[in-house]
Design a protein around this motif. Sequence first.
Motif, PDB file in Angstrom:
ATOM      1  N   ALA A   1       0.812  -1.217   0.000  1.00  0.00           N
ATOM      2  CA  ALA A   1       0.000   0.000   0.000  1.00  0.00           C
ATOM      3  C   ALA A   1       0.849   1.272   0.000  1.00  0.00           C
ATOM      4  O   ALA A   1       1.983   1.289   0.493  1.00  0.00           O
ATOM      5  CB  ALA A   1      -0.925   0.009   1.212  1.00  0.00           C
ATOM      6  N   PHE A   2       0.245   2.322  -0.533  1.00  0.00           N
ATOM      7  CA  PHE A   2       0.841   3.652  -0.510  1.00  0.00           C
ATOM      8  C   PHE A   2      -0.058   4.635   0.252  1.00  0.00           C
ATOM      9  O   PHE A   2       0.030   5.838   0.064  1.00  0.00           O
ATOM     10  CB  PHE A   2       1.084   4.161  -1.935  1.00  0.00           C
ATOM     11  N   GLU A   3      -0.881   4.093   1.138  1.00  0.00           N
ATOM     12  CA  GLU A   3      -1.745   4.915   1.980  1.00  0.00           C
ATOM     13  C   GLU A   3      -2.060   4.128   3.246  1.00  0.00           C
ATOM     14  O   GLU A   3      -1.995   2.892   3.240  1.00  0.00           O
ATOM     15  CB  GLU A   3      -3.040   5.256   1.247  1.00  0.00           C
ATOM     16  N   PRO A   4      -2.392   4.830   4.334  1.00  0.00           N
ATOM     17  CA  PRO A   4      -2.646   4.106   5.582  1.00  0.00           C
ATOM     18  C   PRO A   4      -3.887   3.233   5.512  1.00  0.00           C
ATOM     19  O   PRO A   4      -4.959   3.692   5.113  1.00  0.00           O
ATOM     20  CB  PRO A   4      -2.803   5.233   6.614  1.00  0.00           C
ATOM     21  N   LEU A   5      -3.734   1.970   5.889  1.00  0.00           N
ATOM     22  CA  LEU A   5      -4.832   1.021   5.930  1.00  0.00           C
ATOM     23  C   LEU A   5      -5.327   0.785   7.351  1.00  0.00           C
ATOM     24  O   LEU A   5      -6.444   0.300   7.551  1.00  0.00           O
ATOM     25  CB  LEU A   5      -4.394  -0.321   5.329  1.00  0.00           C
ATOM     26  N   VAL A   6      -4.481   1.109   8.331  1.00  0.00           N
ATOM     27  CA  VAL A   6      -4.795   0.904   9.746  1.00  0.00           C
ATOM     28  C   VAL A   6      -4.675   2.242  10.461  1.00  0.00           C
ATOM     29  O   VAL A   6      -3.622   2.879  10.410  1.00  0.00           O
ATOM     30  CB  VAL A   6      -3.836  -0.127  10.377  1.00  0.00           C
ATOM     31  N   MET A   7      -5.728   2.659  11.138  1.00  0.00           N
ATOM     32  CA  MET A   7      -5.749   3.948  11.819  1.00  0.00           C
ATOM     33  C   MET A   7      -5.494   3.782  13.313  1.00  0.00           C
ATOM     34  O   MET A   7      -5.818   2.746  13.913  1.00  0.00           O
ATOM     35  CB  MET A   7      -7.079   4.658  11.584  1.00  0.00           C
ATOM     36  N   THR A   8      -4.939   4.807  13.906  1.00  0.00           N
ATOM     37  CA  THR A   8      -4.525   4.760  15.300  1.00  0.00           C
ATOM     38  C   THR A   8      -5.671   4.422  16.236  1.00  0.00           C
ATOM     39  O   THR A   8      -5.522   3.597  17.161  1.00  0.00           O
ATOM     40  CB  THR A   8      -3.907   6.111  15.713  1.00  0.00           C
ATOM     41  N   ASP A   9      -6.823   5.028  16.032  1.00  0.00           N
ATOM     42  CA  ASP A   9      -7.951   4.845  16.952  1.00  0.00           C
ATOM     43  C   ASP A   9      -8.497   3.425  16.938  1.00  0.00           C
ATOM     44  O   ASP A   9      -9.270   3.049  17.830  1.00  0.00           O
ATOM     45  CB  ASP A   9      -9.077   5.828  16.606  1.00  0.00           C
ATOM     46  N   TRP A  10      -8.143   2.640  15.934  1.00  0.00           N
ATOM     47  CA  TRP A  10      -8.628   1.270  15.855  1.00  0.00           C
ATOM     48  C   TRP A  10      -7.806   0.306  16.718  1.00  0.00           C
ATOM     49  O   TRP A  10      -8.231  -0.829  16.951  1.00  0.00           O
ATOM     50  CB  TRP A  10      -8.586   0.766  14.414  1.00  0.00           C
ATOM     51  N   ILE A  11      -6.621   0.725  17.146  1.00  0.00           N
ATOM     52  CA  ILE A  11      -5.687  -0.172  17.844  1.00  0.00           C
ATOM     53  C   ILE A  11      -5.924  -0.110  19.344  1.00  0.00           C
ATOM     54  O   ILE A  11      -5.878   0.963  19.954  1.00  0.00           O
ATOM     55  CB  ILE A  11      -4.227   0.220  17.537  1.00  0.00           C
TER      56      ILE A  11
END
Length: 326
Positions: A205-215
């Motif tokens: 990927a060249f873009e974020p697939l996982v966001m901070t708030d999901w972790i």
Amino acid sequence: MQTGDVLIVGEDICQQVVGRKDAFDAVEAVFGAMARGDAYNFPVIREAIGYADALYGFKSGFDRAGQVLGLKSGGYWPGNMEKGLTNHQSTVCLFDPDTGRLSALVGGNYLTAVRTAASSSVSIAHLARRDAKVLGMVGAGHQSAFQLRAAVEQRDFDKVVAWNPHPEMLPRLAAVAEELGLAFGAVIPEELGAQADVIITITSAFEPLVMTDWIKPGTHVACMGTDTKGKQEVDPALLAKAAVFTDEVAQSVSIGEAQHAVARGMISQDDITPIGAVINGDHAGRTNPDQITLFDGTGVGLQDLAVASVAARLAQEQGLAGHAAL
């Protein structure tokens, strides 16, 4: 082996002689040597060649502790799957550090896959919570099965949850989980973050697939897909929130997942710890159960040389290596 002979270790022999434990031990040892200053990666060359949409380059280095010198030459050919070949193609050249003489030519395709999986596996062994039960997989390509098999040997997982931008690829990963006796669920990324104790990202990927708030607190994230300028798998804010570790800091900040957080001033290279420091006992690693840890696995040449050296040694010992005179 006679003086002047070069060992030839093909892909089939590499798969026959190098197992996951061999790769884990080799990668763990070379990470430790890097952190001690006993092993050095040389600058990476990686270029678009302007033909077949291919990326091609060289990774090289010298492990003084292990007496391994050499380079991996190869790259990424996106049209290879249609030709019945893997997209990643590479060969490792090993040289005698005492003389500079070419000593072995080793197939690099299987070894690249198994050493990449070993790298994330080493990070799980040293950074993930001991009570981790759910493994999250972001990505379901060729490398994902290697990652899954290696990861489950480090913790007592009982479930795998997975997401892939192309969901039609998930059944292959589900089959591996079933083979390993693990429950499997295809989920959306937010749900993956909510469930997983360990997350491996292995995409292009060249873009974020996982966001901070999901972790959730206490998660260990191994980012294994970003190895080129511009690539990205996770929200840069996650690196600012997490304790960040890597194989090599210089690559992490330039071509690894950390490149984006560093560019935005969210972290500096001083905030990133070589995983070898944890292996050597010079850094505590995870410091509390709720801490989020992140491993930026950029892929270093010394990993390839370490596993190729093991392949050459085992193939020679078992009488499986070919020979060529120079």
